[in-house]
Design an enzyme around this catalytic site. Structure first.
Site, PDB file in Angstrom:
ATOM      1  N   CYS A 159       0.860  -1.181   0.000  1.00  0.00           N
ATOM      2  CA  CYS A 159       0.000   0.000   0.000  1.00  0.00           C
ATOM      3  C   CYS A 159       0.897   1.232   0.000  1.00  0.00           C
ATOM      4  CB  CYS A 159      -0.903   0.000   1.231  1.00  0.00           C
ATOM      5  SG  CYS A 159      -1.939   1.461   1.345  1.00  0.00           S
ATOM      6  N   LEU A 160       1.071   1.818  -1.158  1.00  0.00           N
ATOM      7  CA  LEU A 160       1.967   2.966  -1.284  1.00  0.00           C
ATOM      8  C   LEU A 160       1.371   3.890  -2.347  1.00  0.00           C
ATOM      9  CD1 LEU A 160       4.726   4.115  -0.371  1.00  0.00           C
ATOM     10  CD2 LEU A 160       5.773   2.852  -2.232  1.00  0.00           C
TER      11      LEU A 160
END
Lengths: 152, 200
Positions: free
Chosen positions: A87-88
Site C-alpha cells: 500500500c503505497l
C-alpha cells in the site's frame, strides 16, 4: 524484445551501472519487463540486516502507469499484506511518469523505515502496531530473522 | 540524428502486426480513441466530454468497434488504461473522459517551446522527464510548457498522460488551474496599479 521502449533500456542500464545503495534490480533474460528485486532493510528499522526479495513488472502502459511491485519475502509490516502487495500512494493514485524504477524502489525502502499503521493494508498487523508497538516491532524483527536472511 | 524510430527503439516494419508488439499500447489505444472520436457525430463539448446517451443508430456500431478494440487491448495486451476505459464505456458514462484528463483543445493550446529557448525557462530541464531523452537530441523536437507550472515535456510524451490526468508529472500541480489564477492575478494587478497612482 526489440520493441522495448528506449526509456526502459536506459533505466535498466542505469540500475546496473549506477545501482541504488541497498537495492538491486535485475531483469529476466526472457522478459526484460520483469525484474528480480532485492531490498536491504533500512538500518534502525526492525527489518535491518534482512534482504527482501520482490518482483517488479513494467506493464505495457509504463510509464503512463505505475510498475507492479510485490514482496516475495514474507514480511510483517502494516502496509504490506500476506500476498506481498504494497500500500503505497506512488504505486497507485500518485503515480507520475516522471518517477522511475529506482525512485519507486527507494520509496519502498523508505516505507520499511517508516511503517504507517494509519493507512493499513494488513489490518491485523496495523492493529497490533497501534495497540502494542513494541510487540509488533519484535514480531517484525523475528520475521526478518526467520524469512529475510536465507542464503546470506 | 535520432529519428522517431530510434528514440523509441522501434522499427516501422510493414509486417508489423498487433499493437502488443510495439510496447507502446498507449499510442495505439489513443489512435483507437481518436478514430472513434472523429467518427462520433456530435461536436466535442468545450470540456471534451462526449455524451454516449446521444449516440444512436448507426453510431452504435462505432461504440461497438471501440468496445471490441478496448476488450482486445485490455485482455490480450493487459492494458490497464484500456480496462478502465472499457469500464467507463460499460457504465455508459455520460462523460467520456470522466473527471480525469484534459480536453484535446487544452493539449493543442499548450505553449510550444523551441530548444534554443529552453535555457530561458527556469523550470525547464535538459531532458524530458517522461521518455528521459535529451530535448536537444531530437531532430524535430516538439516541446510544450505546461500552463501553470511551466515544466517542459515532449508533446508526444505529455499528451497521453494529460488525456487521463490533470497533474504535472514533475510537481503534481493541477494543469487546469491556470485560467482562474490568471484572472485573479490580472484583477489584483489592476488594483495595485491604481494603488500606486494614489499613494505613489
Amino acid at each position: 524484445m526489440s520493441s522495448l521502449p528506449k526509456r526502459i533500456i536506459k533505466e535498466t542500464e542505469r540500475l546496473v551501472s549506477d545501482p541504488v545503495p541497498g537495492i538491486s534490480a535485475i531483469p529476466h533474460d526472457d522478459n526484460l519487463r520483469y525484474f528480480d528485486v532485492a531490498i536491504q532493510g533500512p538500518s534502525g528499522s526492525p527489518y535491518e540486516d534482512g534482504t527482501f526479495k520482490l518482483e517488479l513488472y513494467l506493464p505495457d502502459d509504463y510509464p503512463m502507469c505505475a510498475p507492479k511491485v510485490r514482496f516475495l519475502t514474507k514480511i510483517y509490516h502494516p502496509n504490506i499484506d500476506k500476498l506481498g502487495r504494497i500500500c503505497l500512494d506512488v504505486l497507485k493514485n500518485n503515480w507520475s511518469p516522471a518517477l522511475q524504477i529506482r525512485t519507486i524502489l527507494l520509496s519502498i525502502q523508505a516505507l520499511l523505515g517508516a511503517p504507517n499503521p494509519d493507512d493499513p493494508l494488513a489490518n491485523e498487523v496495523a492493529e497490533e502496531w497501534k495497540s502494542n508497538e513494541a510487540l509488533a516491532i519484535a514480531t517484525a524483527k523475528s520475521w526478518t530473522e526467520q524469512f529475510a536472511k536465507e542464503g546470506d | 540524428m535520432a529519428t522517431y524510430e530510434d528514440d523509441h527503439n522501434i522499427t516501422l516494419a510493414p509486417q508489423r502486426q498487433g499493437a502488443e508488439d510495439s510496447g507502446r499500447e498507449h499510442q495505439s489505444l489513443f489512435s483507437v480513441l481518436n478514430s472513434f472520436m472523429t467518427r462520433a457525430p456530435q461536436p466535442a463539448a468545450a470540456d471534451g466530454s462526449h455524451d454516449f446517451s446521444a449516440i444512436s443508430g448507426a453510431d452504435s456500431a462505432a461504440v461497438d468497434a471501440l468496445r471490441n478494440s478496448l476488450r482486445v487491448l485490455s485482455s490480450e495486451a493487459g492494458s490497464t488504461l484500456a480496462h478502465e476505459l472499457m469500464e467507463q464505456l460499460e457504465n455508459n458514462s455520460s462523460d467520456f473522459t470522466g473527471d480525469k484528463g484534459v480536453s484535446d483543445a487544452f493539449i493543442d493550446d499548450m505553449e510550444r517551446v523551441s530548444v534554443k529557448d529552453l535555457k530561458l525557462i527556469k523550470t525547464a530541464t535538459d531532458t524530458c522527464a517522461i521518455c528521459t531523452n535529451d530535448f536537444g537530441n531530437d531532430q524535430y523536437p516538439l516541446l510544450v510548457a505546461l500552463p501553470t507550472c511551466k515544466h517542459v515535456f515532449d508533446l508526444e510524451c505529455i499528451g497521453p498522460w494529460l488525456k487521463f490526468n490533470k497533474t504535472c508529472p514533475l510537481c503534481r500541480s493541477d494543469v487546469t488551474v491556470k485560467k482562474k489564477l490568471e484572472i485573479a492575478k490580472n484583477y489584483e494587478s489592476e488594483e495595485e496599479e491604481e494603488d500606486w497612482e494614489m499613494y505613489g
